[in-house]
Design a protein around this motif. Structure first.
Motif, PDB file in Angstrom:
ATOM      1  N   LYS A  83     -14.604 -16.297  14.731  1.00 56.94           N
ATOM      2  CA  LYS A  83     -14.551 -16.055  15.957  1.00 56.94           C
ATOM      3  C   LYS A  83     -15.459 -16.065  16.469  1.00 56.94           C
ATOM      4  CE  LYS A  83     -10.453 -13.656  17.592  1.00 56.94           C
ATOM      5  NZ  LYS A  83      -9.881 -13.942  18.369  1.00 56.94           N
ATOM      6  N   SER A 170      -6.109 -12.950  16.863  1.00 56.96           N
ATOM      7  CA  SER A 170      -5.156 -14.279  17.404  1.00 56.96           C
ATOM      8  C   SER A 170      -6.614 -15.065  17.342  1.00 56.96           C
ATOM      9  CB  SER A 170      -5.138 -14.693  18.662  1.00 56.96           C
ATOM     10  OG  SER A 170      -6.256 -13.827  19.618  1.00 56.96           O
ATOM     11  N   ASN A 172      -8.036 -17.618  18.315  1.00 59.34           N
ATOM     12  CA  ASN A 172      -9.183 -18.602  19.326  1.00 59.34           C
ATOM     13  C   ASN A 172     -10.556 -17.488  19.031  1.00 59.34           C
ATOM     14  OD1 ASN A 172      -7.786 -15.591  20.265  1.00 59.34           O
ATOM     15  ND2 ASN A 172      -8.934 -15.565  21.463  1.00 59.34           N
ATOM     16  N   SER A 178      -5.752 -17.373  23.500  1.00 53.28           N
ATOM     17  CA  SER A 178      -5.145 -17.413  22.544  1.00 53.28           C
ATOM     18  C   SER A 178      -4.459 -18.901  22.048  1.00 53.28           C
ATOM     19  CB  SER A 178      -4.078 -16.620  21.968  1.00 53.28           C
ATOM     20  OG  SER A 178      -4.409 -15.733  22.184  1.00 53.28           O
ATOM     21  N   GLU A 207       0.930 -13.248  23.044  1.00 50.53           N
ATOM     22  CA  GLU A 207       0.741 -11.852  21.969  1.00 50.53           C
ATOM     23  C   GLU A 207       2.102 -11.030  21.851  1.00 50.53           C
ATOM     24  OE1 GLU A 207      -1.002 -12.834  24.155  1.00 50.53           O
ATOM     25  OE2 GLU A 207      -3.405 -13.193  23.295  1.00 50.53           O
TER      26      GLU A 207
HETATM   27 MG    MG Z   1      -6.947 -11.756  21.046  1.00 56.61          MG
END
Ligand code: MG
Ligand code: TXA
Length: 382
Positions: A83, A170, A172, A178, A207
């Motif tokens: 990430k 998340s 992304n 996200s 989220e």
């Molecule tokens: Mg996040």
């Protein structure tokens, strides 16, 4: 610059390039899965990846998560790498049954259990004192751990079959919006993770809500899909600070992720609250440099160049289309987006938090098109 500084700079650059190569070198297996009736064979295969210390992108009812065993610091380091997430930003631990809570948290108040039974599974994350089983990588060295039980059959079955709680932010890449649809997971994470469970679009598209119930009154750390007003039925009045509304960046935030740039499109985005000003700005844009992000009601009053978020009568619909609208803005040939605001009630609090963060505070001083076009840092955001 002296020679040592230059050398350090180039060594760091070389390291960054190598790190990037490493994180993009993973062989990613993609498996299609039904979110409502998941195939148990596919869940078993994904659970094997978690058990052997790998990373799996999976759907939750909010957004896609990028998961690994919450008991393996080594596996969780792969999440940060994939990430490009700063290591001081902790991860949420996902459980599939209340009996797993005691493996990750200590000092859980007795009277909280009946409440948890009512609100879980669901899009609400709660802070606890962490158990020693949870490695520092997950909590970024904090004494607390954020826990939730997701309301998605794929997520629940995956956690159960893996036999361990799953740490997952998340999915992304850091600072990007996200991921709410598997197509975004495929383009953003292929080559970075071991497996992607391709399950289409997630339910809420925003989220989970995060609260700290150890405080009196309990404090909202991040507004999300679980309506704060509904939560107040269980916890009494909840404190909603300026940081949770996205009005103030947290310097030393309890939720470390708050201090980072978030959810951002690459294009510059402005929030314009006044409807007539919104329309005036669009009308005066003769060179067609703007894209409007707004409700279908407002879109119907503007000719073209709109990304519709759905009906403003249904804030859940607006929330579920929000992150995708940021991605669509980036895909336009336009330089700038202007976005309307929404009432801060119910899930509207979460919508406004994301909009304010994604527009990096470009809220005030927008009087007309000229004031938008004259922002001198615009060139950095084309
Ligand atoms: Mg996040
Ligand atoms: O809906 C969701 O919550 C999704 C799905 C995948 O479950 N997850 C998610 O994770 O949004 P992430 O990492 O993108 O956002 C979690 C936020 C971050 O801002 C992080 O700083 C905060 O939760 N957080 C995690 N552990 C914490 C802790 N121990 N104390 C305070 N904040 C914490």
């Amino acid at each position: 610059m002296d020679q040592e500084t230059i050398l350090t700079y180039f060594l760091q650059k070389l390291k960054d390039v190598n790190n990037k190569k490493e994180s993009e070198n993973v062989d990613t297996k993609v498996l299609k899965i039904d979110q409502v009736h998941p195939d148990t064979g596919i869940i078993k295969e994904a659970a094997e990846v978690i058990k052997s210390g790998g990373t799996v992108v999976f759907p939750t009812e909010t957004v896609y998560g990028l998961g690994a065993s919450a008991f393996s610091g080594k596996a969780c380091r792969k999440i940060f790498e994939a990430k490009e997430r700063p290591p001081d930003n902790p991860l949420i631990v996902h459980i599939s049954d209340l009996s797993e809570l005691e493996k990750v948290a200590v000092d859980v108040p007795e009277d909280l259990i009946p409440v948890l039974e009512k609100i879980w599974p669901g899009p609400i994350t709660i802070l606890f004192r962490k158990s020693r089983n949870v490695p520092d990588e997950v909590t970024a060295g904090l004494e607390t751990v954020a826990v939730r039980m997701p309301a998605n059959p794929v997520a629940l079955m995956l956690i159960k079959e893996s036999g361990v709680p799953i740490a997952a932010p998340s999915a992304n890449i850091a600072t990007r919006p996200s991921i709410v649809d598997s197509s975004e997971a495929l383009s953003e994470l292929t080559g970075r993770v071991d497996m992607i469970l391709d399950a289409g679009k997630t339910f809420f598209g925003i989220e989970s809500t995060i609260i700290d119930v150890r405080k009196r009154p309990p404090e909202l750390l991040r507004p999300g899909a679980f309506d704060v007003e509904d939560l107040e039925q269980y916890f009494g009045a909840i404190l909603i600070g300026d940081t949770a509304r996205g009005l103030k960046e947290a310097e030393l935030a309890i939720t470390p992720g708050m201090k980072y740039r978030h959810y951002s499109p690459e294009k510059r985005m402005y929030v314009v609250s006044d409807r007539s000003l919104f329309m005036k700005i669009m009308e005066s844009d003769a060179a067609l440099q703007l894209t409007a992000i707004c409700s279908k009601e407002l879109a119907s009053q503007i000719s073209g160049r709109c990304i519709s978020l759905g009906s403003e009568k249904d804030l859940y619909e607006i929330a579920s289309n929000l992150f995708q609208s940021f991605r669509k803005l980036d895909a336009t040939g336009k330089k700038i987006g202007i976005i309307q605001d929404f009432p801060e009630k119910g899930i509207g609090i979460a919508i406004m938090n994301r909009i304010r963060k994604a527009s990096a505070g470009n809220i005030e001083a927008i009087e007309n098109l000229e004031s938008i076009l004259s922002q001198n840092d615009l060139k950095n955001h084309n």
